[in-house]
Design a protein around this motif. Structure first.
Motif, mmCIF file in Angstrom:
data_model
loop_
_atom_site.group_PDB
_atom_site.id
_atom_site.type_symbol
_atom_site.label_atom_id
_atom_site.label_comp_id
_atom_site.label_asym_id
_atom_site.label_seq_id
_atom_site.Cartn_x
_atom_site.Cartn_y
_atom_site.Cartn_z
ATOM 1 N N LEU A 398 0.815 -1.214 0.000
ATOM 2 C CA LEU A 398 0.000 0.000 0.000
ATOM 3 C C LEU A 398 0.844 1.258 0.000
ATOM 4 O O LEU A 398 0.527 2.247 -0.658
ATOM 5 N N LEU A 399 1.922 1.240 0.764
ATOM 6 C CA LEU A 399 2.713 2.453 0.925
ATOM 7 C C LEU A 399 3.699 2.692 -0.199
ATOM 8 O O LEU A 399 4.116 3.820 -0.433
ATOM 9 N N THR A 400 4.073 1.635 -0.911
ATOM 10 C CA THR A 400 5.046 1.786 -1.993
ATOM 11 C C THR A 400 4.566 1.053 -3.220
ATOM 12 O O THR A 400 4.446 -0.171 -3.207
ATOM 13 N N GLY A 401 4.305 1.802 -4.280
ATOM 14 C CA GLY A 401 3.877 1.202 -5.534
ATOM 15 C C GLY A 401 5.066 0.828 -6.390
ATOM 16 O O GLY A 401 6.215 0.847 -5.939
ATOM 17 N N PRO A 402 4.840 0.480 -7.645
ATOM 18 C CA PRO A 402 5.932 0.130 -8.551
ATOM 19 C C PRO A 402 6.859 1.320 -8.772
ATOM 20 O O PRO A 402 6.428 2.471 -8.785
ATOM 21 N N ASN A 403 8.155 1.022 -8.895
ATOM 22 C CA ASN A 403 9.171 2.064 -9.130
ATOM 23 C C ASN A 403 9.166 3.112 -8.026
ATOM 24 O O ASN A 403 9.429 4.288 -8.251
ATOM 25 N N GLN A 404 8.822 2.657 -6.794
ATOM 26 C CA GLN A 404 8.842 3.525 -5.611
ATOM 27 C C GLN A 404 7.834 4.683 -5.686
ATOM 28 O O GLN A 404 7.976 5.674 -4.974
ATOM 29 N N THR A 405 6.850 4.562 -6.553
ATOM 30 C CA THR A 405 5.798 5.585 -6.576
ATOM 31 C C THR A 405 4.828 5.322 -5.441
ATOM 32 O O THR A 405 4.752 4.208 -4.916
ATOM 33 N N GLN A 406 4.072 6.325 -5.059
ATOM 34 C CA GLN A 406 3.144 6.193 -3.939
ATOM 35 C C GLN A 406 1.779 6.792 -4.297
ATOM 36 O O GLN A 406 1.345 7.785 -3.717
ATOM 37 N N PRO A 407 1.081 6.178 -5.250
ATOM 38 C CA PRO A 407 -0.195 6.755 -5.679
ATOM 39 C C PRO A 407 -1.248 6.803 -4.573
ATOM 40 O O PRO A 407 -2.065 7.724 -4.550
ATOM 41 N N LEU A 408 -1.239 5.828 -3.662
ATOM 42 C CA LEU A 408 -2.236 5.866 -2.595
ATOM 43 C C LEU A 408 -2.012 7.071 -1.688
ATOM 44 O O LEU A 408 -2.969 7.704 -1.226
ATOM 45 N N ASN A 429 -6.343 1.153 8.106
ATOM 46 C CA ASN A 429 -6.617 -0.258 8.379
ATOM 47 C C ASN A 429 -5.361 -1.121 8.443
ATOM 48 O O ASN A 429 -5.389 -2.212 9.018
ATOM 49 N N ILE A 430 -4.237 -0.662 7.856
ATOM 50 C CA ILE A 430 -3.009 -1.473 7.899
ATOM 51 C C ILE A 430 -2.215 -1.222 9.180
ATOM 52 O O ILE A 430 -1.227 -1.914 9.436
ATOM 53 N N ARG A 431 -2.640 -0.222 9.982
ATOM 54 C CA ARG A 431 -2.014 0.071 11.279
ATOM 55 C C ARG A 431 -0.484 0.165 11.175
ATOM 56 O O ARG A 431 0.255 -0.616 11.791
ATOM 57 N N PRO A 432 0.007 1.122 10.420
ATOM 58 C CA PRO A 432 1.469 1.251 10.260
ATOM 59 C C PRO A 432 2.151 1.577 11.585
ATOM 60 O O PRO A 432 1.578 2.242 12.455
ATOM 61 N N ARG A 433 3.365 1.114 11.714
ATOM 62 C CA ARG A 433 4.122 1.329 12.960
ATOM 63 C C ARG A 433 4.982 2.587 12.894
ATOM 64 O O ARG A 433 5.428 3.081 13.919
ATOM 65 N N GLU A 434 5.249 3.075 11.687
ATOM 66 C CA GLU A 434 6.091 4.254 11.542
ATOM 67 C C GLU A 434 5.383 5.298 10.690
ATOM 68 O O GLU A 434 4.601 4.953 9.788
ATOM 69 N N ALA A 435 5.672 6.562 10.984
ATOM 70 C CA ALA A 435 5.070 7.651 10.215
ATOM 71 C C ALA A 435 5.575 7.619 8.781
ATOM 72 O O ALA A 435 6.678 7.124 8.504
ATOM 73 N N PHE A 436 4.752 8.110 7.877
ATOM 74 C CA PHE A 436 5.121 8.168 6.465
ATOM 75 C C PHE A 436 4.646 9.503 5.910
ATOM 76 O O PHE A 436 3.864 10.229 6.557
ATOM 77 N N ALA A 437 5.117 9.861 4.730
ATOM 78 C CA ALA A 437 4.737 11.135 4.120
ATOM 79 C C ALA A 437 3.228 11.190 3.938
ATOM 80 O O ALA A 437 2.631 10.336 3.280
ATOM 81 N N GLY A 438 2.611 12.168 4.570
ATOM 82 C CA GLY A 438 1.160 12.314 4.457
ATOM 83 C C GLY A 438 0.388 11.630 5.559
ATOM 84 O O GLY A 438 -0.851 11.688 5.572
ATOM 85 N N SER A 439 1.078 10.974 6.499
ATOM 86 C CA SER A 439 0.359 10.239 7.544
ATOM 87 C C SER A 439 -0.498 11.159 8.397
ATOM 88 O O SER A 439 -1.530 10.743 8.937
#
Length: 724
Positions: A398-408, A429-439
């Motif tokens: 979910l967090l990383t698409g193909p070629n490191q893109t992040q469409p979601l 719903n995936i309950r990430p453990r670390e912050a990400f861009a846009g979290s």
């Protein structure tokens, strides 16, 4: 003699004058006949008698199209009737009759040009002398792509070899309409007709044929001499189109598919599109029966072509992921754009729906589809891709698409709130453990879903406050909360105070609006928002012209005509964001978001800050939808905050609310007190005790539970027990 000629000359002059001022009955037909009515119509239009012209025209409309066309083509007005019809269309009282006559004549002309028997007869005339050949060629050009099956059949027929030298230049003279049907036939042709068709395609010079020619060249079983001719045709077209020598047939089909998909997005030209019938013609070739057409609704034609070209690319190279992604995206959009009640006859009956293939393809391809949807500002397509990702993707996918893109993650910034909210639900719903861009936007987007279902925001931009006030009143009637601004720059700061913009209404001149619209398409908050421009009548024409075949476009209405803003808004929503959410859809979105927020609160997420949702949740306590108010209270009960608990108490103690809702709210108050302790004010505690004393049944039980959870003095219970 001169004295005798003078009276005769005068008599002849009078006769000429009479014939000039009245329809020529002797030439056109007997009084009351259809020929005479056509003559009357033309005559009365020319002398400005619309009442009499309309009477004659209405009678003519009762005729069959073929009969009307025969009268038109055999009349004295055959060479100038179109100008007469244009003049009639501009004459008050004659507009509708003139338009109906024009349409009927045009339909008859099209039908006649495409008539199979007439096409066959015209092909037989191609070697019959200069005049017949000229007339036959003109008619075959009018038939366009519909002449392709019989022209190709003539080339395939050895018994008509004498016609072949005439058929080929006729195909070339018809030009581009021949390229698509002839190209799809190439892989199935025997060497002789294959070389003939390849030469025709080279002469026409349209690059659409390139992938089909390359496909034939790459076939190891092709006749060597035929391959040489096809190679020469390919080289000629490739040089004209600057195609690199390294291009493979699957590359070319993929590029063709991309062109079709793009043209379907922006309203570009599509080969095989029938402008008059508003349908697309899909051409196939059967070795036993030859070329045959399948008509599909014009709204889905570009996507159908993109799917067919992508499928060809995949057949040549099954590992070509980009072709699969494009096929999936086109199929999703094809299904969404198919007009209600119509069928896509080109879609195999054995195939499943678009969702089946999208789920089957997996997260990487779903990311590709989502990226294309976001790029094209397609909210419906984006929703489908996000729902597929939610069903199949894990946290990493979910967090990383193909070629490191992040469409979601891009979806969190998308103008359509459904897209933002569904993306936020997927990420929560995936309950990430670390912050990400846009979290930080996840909780805000989820909170946006619980705003009242009937609250939508309209950005109103006009040059003066009076115009803003007038438009504000109109959008309020449509259940939008207006946000007014005198410029786009001012609007940019104003909209930061609202959850999202659902509609844009601009009152401006054409040039000013077009410049503004270009800027808006670069702003993620506004780019895909349904837009209406109120401008001059000339401006309406210009805007419609600029966006004629674009799938996403602003709706223009005239400030002078008094056109309905409501109708324009409805069209703008359909043209930009698809269908507006129903109340049921809005409620489901809210409840799903509340469930995600509750999970965040219960898990004490280190990535998401549940407090960001508190203002929206507190407002939702007064929502008219009991299930939304109850859900909001359930989340607030998990927040360790005095304001949250006090808001639940105020809502539960409100005697004007329904009893079942009050019971649910008081139970949430008890949950909050159990988890966070007593944070109520003195007056609120007094109200709780008063409710305990005065209520009955389930409401009394809920009030008692809240009383106990709040750790109020047990003396209150003793007082109630011992009272007499």
């Amino acid at each position: 003699m001169s004295r005798l000629r003078s009276p005769l000359t005068g008599l002849l002059s009078l006769l000429v004058l009479v014939l000039t001022l009245a329809p020529a009955q002797a030439q056109q037909g007997t009084p009351g006949s259809s020929q005479q009515q056509w003559a009357d119509f033309n005559h009365y239009v020319l002398i400005a008698r619309p009442d009499l012209a309309k009477a004659a025209g209405d009678e003519l409309l009762k005729l069959e199209g073929a009969a009307l066309l025969q009268i038109v083509e055999n009349s004295d007005y055959a060479t100038r009737y179109q100008e007469t019809l244009r003049r009639a269309a501009r004459t008050a009282g004659l507009e509708e009759t003139a338009k109906a006559l024009s349409a009927k004549i045009l339909d008859a002309q099209i039908g006649q040009a495409r008539d199979a028997a007439r096409i066959a007869a015209d092909i037989e005339l191609l070697d019959d002398g200069a005049r017949p050949v000229l007339n036959a060629t003109v008619r075959l050009k009018a038939a366009g792509q519909y002449a392709a099956p019989q022209l190709l059949a003539a080339l395939l027929d050895e018994n008509k070899s004498s016609l072949h030298p005439y058929v080929m230049p006729t195909m070339v003279s018809i030009g581009r309409p021949m390229v698509y049907p002839l190209s799809v036939s190439l892989p199935y042709l025997e060497p002789r007709p294959l070389t003939q068709v390849a030469q025709v395609l080279a002469e026409i010079g349209y690059p659409l044929a390139l992938p089909y020619l390359k496909q034939v060249i790459d076939n190891p079983k092709i006749d060597a001499n035929a391959r040489a001719v096809v190679q020469a045709a390919y080289d000629r077209l490739a040089n004209q189109a600057a195609i690199p020598s390294s291009a493979t047939s699957d590359d070319l089909f993929l590029q063709l598919a991309r062109n079709f998909y793009t043209n379907a997005t922006v309203g570009g030209d599509l080969p095989g599109y029938d402008e008059q019938k508003q349908v697309g013609i899909v051409w196939r070739f059967n070795p036993g029966s030859g070329l045959y057409p399948t008509a599909v609704p014009g709204a889905i034609f570009g996507d159908v072509l993109a799917m067919r070209a992508s499928s060809e690319a995949l057949a040549l190279n099954p590992k070509l992921d980009a072709a699969l992604s494009l096929w999936l995206a086109a199929n999703v959009r094809r299904e969404q754009r198919l007009p209600q009640g119509e069928k896509d006859q080109s879609y195999p009956g054995s195939f499943q729906g678009a969702e089946y293939y999208l789920l089957l393809a997996g997260p990487l391809r779903q990311h590709d589809v989502l990226a294309m949807a976001l790029d094209n500002r397609d909210a419906q397509q984006s929703v489908s891709a996000i729902n597929a990702l939610r069903s199949t993707a894990n946290q990493e996918a979910l967090l990383t698409g193909p070629n490191q893109t992040q469409p979601l993650l891009r979806s969190l910034y998308y103008p359509d709130r459904r897209v933002r909210i569904l993306a936020a639900q997927a990420l929560a719903n995936i309950r990430p453990r670390e912050a990400f861009a846009g979290s930080e936007r996840v909780v805000r987007s989820l909170a946006e879903a619980v705003r009242p279902s009937d609250v939508q925001y309209a950005l109103v931009i006009a040059a003066d406050q009076e115009s803003i006030n007038q438009i504000n009143g109109e959008v309020q009637k449509l259940n939008y909360q207006p946000v007014g601004a005198l410029s786009l720059d001012e609007a940019s700061s104003r909209i930061s105070n609202v959850p999202g913009v659902d509609l844009i209404v601009v009152s401006a001149g054409t040039d000013a609006f077009l410049a503004m619209y270009r800027t808006m398409t670069q702003d993620d908050r506004l780019a895909a928002v349904p837009t209406v421009v109120i401008t001059s009548e000339a401006g309406v024409i210009e805007v419609n012209r600029r966006f004629d075949r674009a799938t996403q476009k602003p709706m223009a209405i005239s400030s002078q005509s008094g056109a309905s803003l409501a109708g324009a808004v409805d069209q703008a929503i359909k043209a930009t964001a698809g269908k507006a959410m129903t109340s049921e859809q809005s409620t489901k979105l809210a409840l799903d978001s509340l469930s995600a927020l509750r999970d965040i609160a219960v898990s004490r997420s280190a990535v998401f800050n549940i407090a960001d949702a508190q203002p929206a949740l507190m407002r939702a306590l007064s929502d008219s939808r009991a299930e939304v108010a109850t859900g909001a209270a359930g989340v607030l009960a998990m927040i360790d905050n005095a304001e949250a608990q006090q808001a639940i108490a105020e809502a539960g103690l409100d005697g004007a609310r329904a009893e079942n809702l009050r019971i649910a709210l008081l139970n949430s108050l008890a949950d909050s007190a159990n988890a966070q302790g007593n944070k109520l004010t003195g007056p609120q505690l007094d109200k709780v005790l008063d409710l305990v004393k005065k209520s009955q049944g389930d409401l009394a039980v809920a009030a008692a539970r809240a009383h106990g959870a709040l750790s109020l003095p047990s003396a209150n219970a003793l007082e109630l027990i011992t009272q007499k």
